[in-house]
Write a protein that holds these residues in place. Structure first.
Motif, PDB file in Angstrom:
ATOM      1  N   VAL A  12       0.914  -1.421   0.107  1.00 55.87           N
ATOM      2  CA  VAL A  12       0.395   0.079  -0.437  1.00 55.87           C
ATOM      3  C   VAL A  12       0.694   1.626  -0.069  1.00 55.87           C
ATOM      4  O   VAL A  12       0.187   1.835  -0.324  1.00 55.87           O
ATOM      5  N   LEU A  13       1.623   0.753   0.642  1.00 57.07           N
ATOM      6  CA  LEU A  13       2.871   2.250   0.996  1.00 57.07           C
ATOM      7  C   LEU A  13       3.514   3.175  -0.893  1.00 57.07           C
ATOM      8  O   LEU A  13       3.442   3.575  -1.383  1.00 57.07           O
ATOM      9  N   GLN A  14       4.006   1.643  -1.166  1.00 61.02           N
ATOM     10  CA  GLN A  14       4.215   2.041  -2.496  1.00 61.02           C
ATOM     11  C   GLN A  14       3.592   1.582  -3.718  1.00 61.02           C
ATOM     12  O   GLN A  14       3.502   2.929  -4.864  1.00 61.02           O
ATOM     13  N   GLY A  15       2.264   1.767  -3.365  1.00 60.92           N
ATOM     14  CA  GLY A  15       1.132   2.573  -4.429  1.00 60.92           C
ATOM     15  C   GLY A  15       0.658   4.333  -3.849  1.00 60.92           C
ATOM     16  O   GLY A  15       0.559   5.406  -4.159  1.00 60.92           O
ATOM     17  N   THR A  16       0.709   4.152  -2.702  1.00 62.11           N
ATOM     18  CA  THR A  16       0.718   5.723  -1.818  1.00 62.11           C
ATOM     19  C   THR A  16       1.381   6.794  -2.663  1.00 62.11           C
ATOM     20  O   THR A  16       1.216   8.078  -2.615  1.00 62.11           O
ATOM     21  N   LYS A  17       2.403   5.933  -2.632  1.00 64.07           N
ATOM     22  CA  LYS A  17       3.545   7.463  -3.646  1.00 64.07           C
ATOM     23  C   LYS A  17       2.779   7.758  -4.357  1.00 64.07           C
ATOM     24  O   LYS A  17       4.176   9.019  -5.677  1.00 64.07           O
ATOM     25  N   ALA A  18       2.291   7.673  -5.265  1.00 62.22           N
ATOM     26  CA  ALA A  18       1.990   7.817  -5.910  1.00 62.22           C
ATOM     27  C   ALA A  18       1.065   9.421  -5.972  1.00 62.22           C
ATOM     28  O   ALA A  18       0.935   9.799  -7.166  1.00 62.22           O
ATOM     29  N   LEU A  19       1.027   9.250  -4.723  1.00 67.23           N
ATOM     30  CA  LEU A  19      -0.129  10.688  -4.226  1.00 67.23           C
ATOM     31  C   LEU A  19       1.024  11.781  -4.073  1.00 67.23           C
ATOM     32  O   LEU A  19       0.391  12.360  -3.490  1.00 67.23           O
ATOM     33  N   GLY A 137      -9.533  15.468   1.187  1.00 63.43           N
ATOM     34  CA  GLY A 137      -9.886  14.477   1.952  1.00 63.43           C
ATOM     35  C   GLY A 137      -9.140  13.983   2.496  1.00 63.43           C
ATOM     36  O   GLY A 137      -8.200  13.849   1.108  1.00 63.43           O
ATOM     37  N   PHE A 138      -8.891  13.375   3.235  1.00 65.29           N
ATOM     38  CA  PHE A 138      -8.063  11.401   2.719  1.00 65.29           C
ATOM     39  C   PHE A 138      -9.369  10.137   3.288  1.00 65.29           C
ATOM     40  O   PHE A 138      -9.889  10.431   4.134  1.00 65.29           O
ATOM     41  N   SER A 139      -9.346   9.395   2.153  1.00 62.89           N
ATOM     42  CA  SER A 139      -9.702   8.461   2.004  1.00 62.89           C
ATOM     43  C   SER A 139      -9.235   6.968   1.694  1.00 62.89           C
ATOM     44  O   SER A 139      -8.492   7.365   1.360  1.00 62.89           O
ATOM     45  N   GLY A 140      -9.841   6.176   0.861  1.00 67.13           N
ATOM     46  CA  GLY A 140      -9.109   4.828   0.398  1.00 67.13           C
ATOM     47  C   GLY A 140      -9.637   4.766  -1.154  1.00 67.13           C
ATOM     48  O   GLY A 140      -9.686   5.942  -1.536  1.00 67.13           O
ATOM     49  N   ALA A 141      -9.847   3.949  -1.537  1.00 65.43           N
ATOM     50  CA  ALA A 141      -9.477   3.977  -3.048  1.00 65.43           C
ATOM     51  C   ALA A 141     -10.948   4.150  -3.487  1.00 65.43           C
ATOM     52  O   ALA A 141     -11.027   4.109  -4.406  1.00 65.43           O
ATOM     53  N   MET A 170       1.035   8.859   8.282  1.00 65.26           N
ATOM     54  CA  MET A 170       2.138   9.165   7.654  1.00 65.26           C
ATOM     55  C   MET A 170       1.917  10.202   6.835  1.00 65.26           C
ATOM     56  O   MET A 170       2.610  11.570   6.751  1.00 65.26           O
ATOM     57  N   MET A 171       0.648  10.130   6.168  1.00 64.70           N
ATOM     58  CA  MET A 171       0.395  11.655   5.008  1.00 64.70           C
ATOM     59  C   MET A 171       0.167  12.997   5.699  1.00 64.70           C
ATOM     60  O   MET A 171       0.309  13.930   5.951  1.00 64.70           O
ATOM     61  N   GLY A 172      -0.847  12.602   7.064  1.00 66.62           N
ATOM     62  CA  GLY A 172      -1.151  13.492   8.476  1.00 66.62           C
ATOM     63  C   GLY A 172       0.426  14.406   8.269  1.00 66.62           C
ATOM     64  O   GLY A 172       0.629  15.641   8.419  1.00 66.62           O
ATOM     65  N   HIS A 173       1.362  13.309   8.621  1.00 63.32           N
ATOM     66  CA  HIS A 173       2.608  14.238   9.284  1.00 63.32           C
ATOM     67  C   HIS A 173       3.576  14.626   8.421  1.00 63.32           C
ATOM     68  O   HIS A 173       4.240  16.121   9.154  1.00 63.32           O
ATOM     69  N   ILE A 174       3.725  14.835   7.013  1.00 62.00           N
ATOM     70  CA  ILE A 174       4.061  14.998   6.232  1.00 62.00           C
ATOM     71  C   ILE A 174       3.416  16.330   5.717  1.00 62.00           C
ATOM     72  O   ILE A 174       4.149  17.189   5.583  1.00 62.00           O
ATOM     73  N   LEU A 175       2.187  16.212   5.794  1.00 68.57           N
ATOM     74  CA  LEU A 175       1.211  17.422   5.675  1.00 68.57           C
ATOM     75  C   LEU A 175       2.002  18.512   6.612  1.00 68.57           C
ATOM     76  O   LEU A 175       2.280  19.689   6.266  1.00 68.57           O
TER      77      LEU A 175
END
Length: 188
Positions: A12-19, A137-141, A170-175
């Motif tokens: 899922v992390l690998q796929g999330t890198k596209a964001l 928004g923060f969501s799933g697929a 993780m994205m929240g921390h980066i934000l």
């Protein structure tokens, strides 16, 4: 099981890198709002409520740098407000009514829903959009419904709640780090 869960997380992390480009844009959105005197509102249910509170605390308190506090509020924390609105207007209105009372044009509403279909989060985003708030928004697929109300929707490519939540924090921390870095740079 442990190895399987770690492998799922990694996939899922690998796929999330596209964001990454969307996450950078979201960081700019939040930074701009804070640097121009606006606030960040967060909402979500269950684990997403905890994430909302966590991210609001990072902005109001500090993330990594010593700095002034910036206005951030989780709409999930005032039990009197939540129960009054829920009782009088229904649970679907618990966040939307708070956005109407607290939100101002130029603020940012961050709606968090792993399913992308939480009615009270969608209602809050719809109200925020009409009021001129920026919507993140923060969501799933399954994010189509949520994305229709958002300027930016960070849709984790998974339908497994735990994996989605792991990416959300993780994205929240980066934000928060993006915003804090922008704030500290401007104040120097």
């Amino acid at each position: 099981m442990i190895a399987e869960r770690m492998a799922e997380h990694e996939a899922v992390l690998q796929g999330t890198k596209a964001l990454e480009p969307l996450l950078a844009a979201a960081g700019s959105m939040v930074s701009e709002a804070l640097l121009t005197g606006h606030k960040i509102l967060f909402c979500g249910n269950g684990g997403s409520a905890a994430d909302a509170q966590h991210m609001a605390a990072e902005i109001m308190g500090r993330f990594q740098a010593e700095r002034e506090p910036y206005p951030a509020l989780a709409l999930t924390v005032d039990t009197s407000v939540l129960t009054a609105i829920g009782n009088d207007y229904g649970y679907e209105a618990v966040f939307a009514r708070q956005v109407r009372g607290l939100g101002r044009e130029g603020d940012v509403l961050v709606g968090i829903s792993t399913s992308g279909t939480s009615r009270n989060v969608l209602a809050a985003l719809a109200v925020a959009k009409k009021m001129g708030l920026k919507c993140l928004g923060f969501s799933g697929a399954k994010s189509e419904q949520m994305a229709s109300f958002c300027d930016i929707c960070l849709a984790v490519p998974s339908t497994v709640t735990a994996r989605i939540q792991e990416m959300h924090i993780m994205m929240g921390h980066i934000l928060c780090e993006i915003a804090e870095t922008a704030i500290v740079r401007q104040k120097k």
